[in-house]
Write an enzyme that holds these catalytic residues in place. Structure first.
Site, PDB file in Angstrom:
ATOM      1  CG  ASP A 172       8.237  18.130 -22.063  1.00 23.60           C
ATOM      2  OD1 ASP A 172       7.114  17.826 -21.637  1.00 23.60           O
ATOM      3  OD2 ASP A 172       9.264  17.454 -21.858  1.00 23.60           O
ATOM      4  CD  GLU A 204       4.986  19.638 -18.822  1.00 28.73           C
ATOM      5  OE1 GLU A 204       4.609  18.732 -18.060  1.00 28.73           O
ATOM      6  OE2 GLU A 204       6.193  19.811 -19.118  1.00 28.73           O
TER       7      GLU A 204
END
Length: 681
Positions: free
Chosen positions: A392, A421
């Protein structure tokens, strides 16, 4: 500050006897390895040059760290650029591979060319006496370096050149197809100039080709008797996985499965204050080392991993390096965060958004301590059986940290895949790929026009040696405006583009149900976002009613599995189309000769007609020839040629995915020659 002084540098050492330039794939001047995967056709190209008119050639040598032998291939010359050479290799095992391009004087081609020109000019046998004598010497040397069981035709050429036979008979054996083939495999090389050695980091095939499906385990619990959502468990998650596998996905991605913080917990639709029963955001992590108690134990999670594997699914786990305010590190290691002047820890902000439930990490206060703490945490999950991590927001952490962490993990577990990401600017995205990420999110979600999609894909083709884009059609954070307003056709269009443009694509749960309601006009956030509440779905009811994209998604994944051309990124060519609402592109696999041509209507509201003009070099067929194509969407077969009419209606099939004739084996290597391989200093 005074300027340093030094003597002028001498650059003569930078030149070999023969010139070798613009070798590819080379990353950061060779300071970093390029990337490949097991079974992937990796193209290698270079410029080779020399003085004068004598012939030059090149050899590609390839080996890996464990290999005791070196594979060598004579490189082919580009028919358009006579100074550029091409070759391919296909690594069979993961690990570090090495390659080198060597240039050499092709004395045999020089001799043949000179004799041919002199004969064409009508020179006599007496005038060619020295050439014939020199030829006999060259063929003798060539025969002596050739395996004994293959050298016979070369010795026969020597005998003919030295004979008293008529002139044409003396030279004929030296130009025979049999001799030409022997020399291709065992060339006579002089003035050999070795190039630099470059490295390729070869990962398992799943780093290149995979189909992802994202779901929240906590939303798999269904509803109670009163219609209220029930918190899911790892056991209910197991029951959700067969549907995912049946759609043809091979990776199932879970957002964080850890305990969620209580302090400043967010409510539904990102409300600042949580109400009783609000489950909070799973990215507000209270403890990275264990599982959420309502989901189950670590043993339950391991059992889920095993069950997923039995279905052909690999579980990807979210790695979110941020903490809830009640995370143990906030007490034990405040130096892992940014402490403000008033003594409080700074929470995350992206003005005007505020994330009071999340403390971002600070990697500069105690780098040694935080690096090791994160590594220890990651290894808990690696040792539990996780092989893929979706990371993330990695672009908000130092790239040097990721290079360290990924290298340290790969030292003992080289099969671990890290997906970045990172919806961020191109240099950051490329930098993360160089730091070791196997895959990367991209700006595909925001590319909707033909021009933007073409530019976007061309950009990624140029970076295919290091950066692999994973084209997610939606995420819990991103509901693009096109999906909000485009209806069923737009969902089918976006799925088709993602699944055929990239070997890596992903779907967030609910896409197949056409979920399209935003929290407010102009927002890309979902209404009743699953990030903040349980959101069970009745997929079977939608399927029974015919209001589901599941069958189409399953078809796309099946087409991907059956066609190696769709499992690689490097060999993609756009074909000319006379309508800006229709785009066509082909992908080719140089190993098998498989070619797939996709034609997509980008307009979700109107029928579009167009003519597709074929680039024959990209599909490996004779220029202007007719050929049969089989549409994997409709099941129909058509005869195509140079110019082809198409008509695509949003109410029906939004695309053709056409399988073309398999390319003949002697033409397959050229499928890997990329049009972007032009001169680069």
């Amino acid at each position: 500050m005074t300027s340093p002084t030094s003597s002028p540098r001498i650059y003569g050492h930078a030149f070999g006897r023969l010139g070798i330039d613009d070798v590819r794939p080379v990353i950061s001047g060779g300071k970093l390895p390029s990337k490949g995967t097991v079974g992937e056709v990796i193209p290698v190209t270079a410029l080779v040059w020399r003085e004068g008119h004598d012939a030059i050639a090149a050899t590609l040598s390839v080996w890996n760290a464990e290999a005791s032998t070196v594979s060598s291939t004579t490189m082919d010359f580009d028919p358009v650029n006579p100074d550029r050479v091409h070759a391919v290799f296909t690594p069979a095992t993961p690990g570090r591979w090495f390659f080198r391009v060597d240039a050499w004087s092709d004395v045999m081609s020089t001799w043949r060319n000179a004799v041919t020109k002199k004969m064409d000019a009508g020179q006599s046998e007496q005038e060619l006496a020295n050439d014939l004598s020199h030829g006999a010497d060259l063929f003798t040397r060539a025969a002596l370096q050739t395996p004994t069981d293959q050298a016979g035709p070369l010795f026969a050429a020597v005998k003919a050149l030295a004979s008293d036979a008529p002139f044409t008979e003396r030279v004929a054996p030296a130009f025979s197809p049999e001799v030409t083939e022997i020399l291709e495999h065992h060339p006579l090389r002089e003035l050999i100039t070795e190039g630099e050695i470059y490295e390729v980091d070869v990962e398992r095939a799943k780093a290149r080709y995979s189909s992802w499906y994202e779901l929240f385990p906590r939303s798999t619990g269904g509803w109670d008797a009163d219609g209220n959502p029930v918190h899911g468990t790892f056991e209910t998650t197991k029951r959700a996985l067969p549907r995912v596998a049946e759609m043809g996905f091979d990776t199932v991605y879970f957002p964080p499965i850890h305990p969620i913080g209580e302090v400043h917990r967010k409510g539904r639709n990102n409300a600042v204050t949580a109400q009783p029963g609000d489950v909070g955001s799973p990215w507000a992590i209270q403890d990275h080392t264990t599982t959420h108690p309502e989901l189950g134990t670590m043993e339950d999670f391991k059992d889920l991993l095993s069950y997923a594997e039995s279905l052909g699914l690999e579980v990807a786990l979210d790695l979110a390096l941020q903490c809830a305010p009640d995370h143990p590190w906030a007490q034990s290691n405040p130096e892992f965060f940014t402490v403000l002047d008033d003594g409080t820890i700074a929470y995350a902000e992206n003005p005007p958004k505020k994330y009071q439930d999340i403390y971002p990490l600070n990697f500069d206060n105690d780098p040694d301590g935080i690096y090791e703490a994160i590594y220890d945490m990651v290894m808990i999950w690696v040792n539990a059986g996780v092989k893929t991590f979706r990371v993330d927001n990695p672009h908000t952490k130092p790239a040097s940290f990721w290079a360290w962490l990924i290298a340290k993990v790969h030292a003992t577990h080289p099969d671990i895949i890290f997906l970045a990401e990172a919806f961020t600017r191109a240099p950051r995205l490329l930098g993360l790929a160089k730091a070791g990420f196997s895959q990367s999110y991209s700006y595909f979600t925001w590319q909707t026009s033909k021009y933007d999609l073409t530019e976007f894909v061309q950009h990624h083709l140029e970076q295919a040696d290091i950066c692999r884009p994973n084209m997610f059609v939606n995420t819990p954070d991103i509901l693009h405006e096109s999906l909000q307003t485009g209806g069923r056709a737009m969902f089918a269009i976006r799925a088709t583009l993602a699944a055929t443009l990239s070997p890596l694509w992903g779907v967030y749960s609910g896409f197949e149900l056409y979920e399209h309601e935003a929290v407010k006009p102009g927002s890309e956030e979902y209404l009743d976002s699953e990030k903040y509440e349980l959101r069970p779905r009745d997929f079977q009811a939608a399927l029974n009613s015919g209001d589901s994209l599941e069958p189409y998604i399953g078809m796309l994944n099946r087409i991907r599995r059956e066609n190696p051309a769709l499992q690689q990124l490097r060999a993609l060519t756009f074909h000319e189309v006379d309508n800006d609402n229709v785009m066509a592109y082909s992908k080719a696999d140089a190993a098998t000769g498989n070619v797939v041509l996709t034609v997509v209507n980008l307009d979700p509201r109107n029928t579009q007609e167009a003519t597709v003009h074929i680039n024959y070099a990209a599909i490996g067929q004779d220029e202007g020839a007719s050929f049969e194509v089989h549409d994997k969407i409709s099941g129909e077969t058509f005869t195509w040629g140079p110019h082809n009419f198409v008509r695509l209606a949003p109410q029906g099939d939004v695309a053709h995915v056409l399988v073309l004739p398999t390319v003949a084996e002697d033409r397959r290597t050229q499928l890997a020659w990329r049009p972007q391989d032009t001169y680069r200093a």
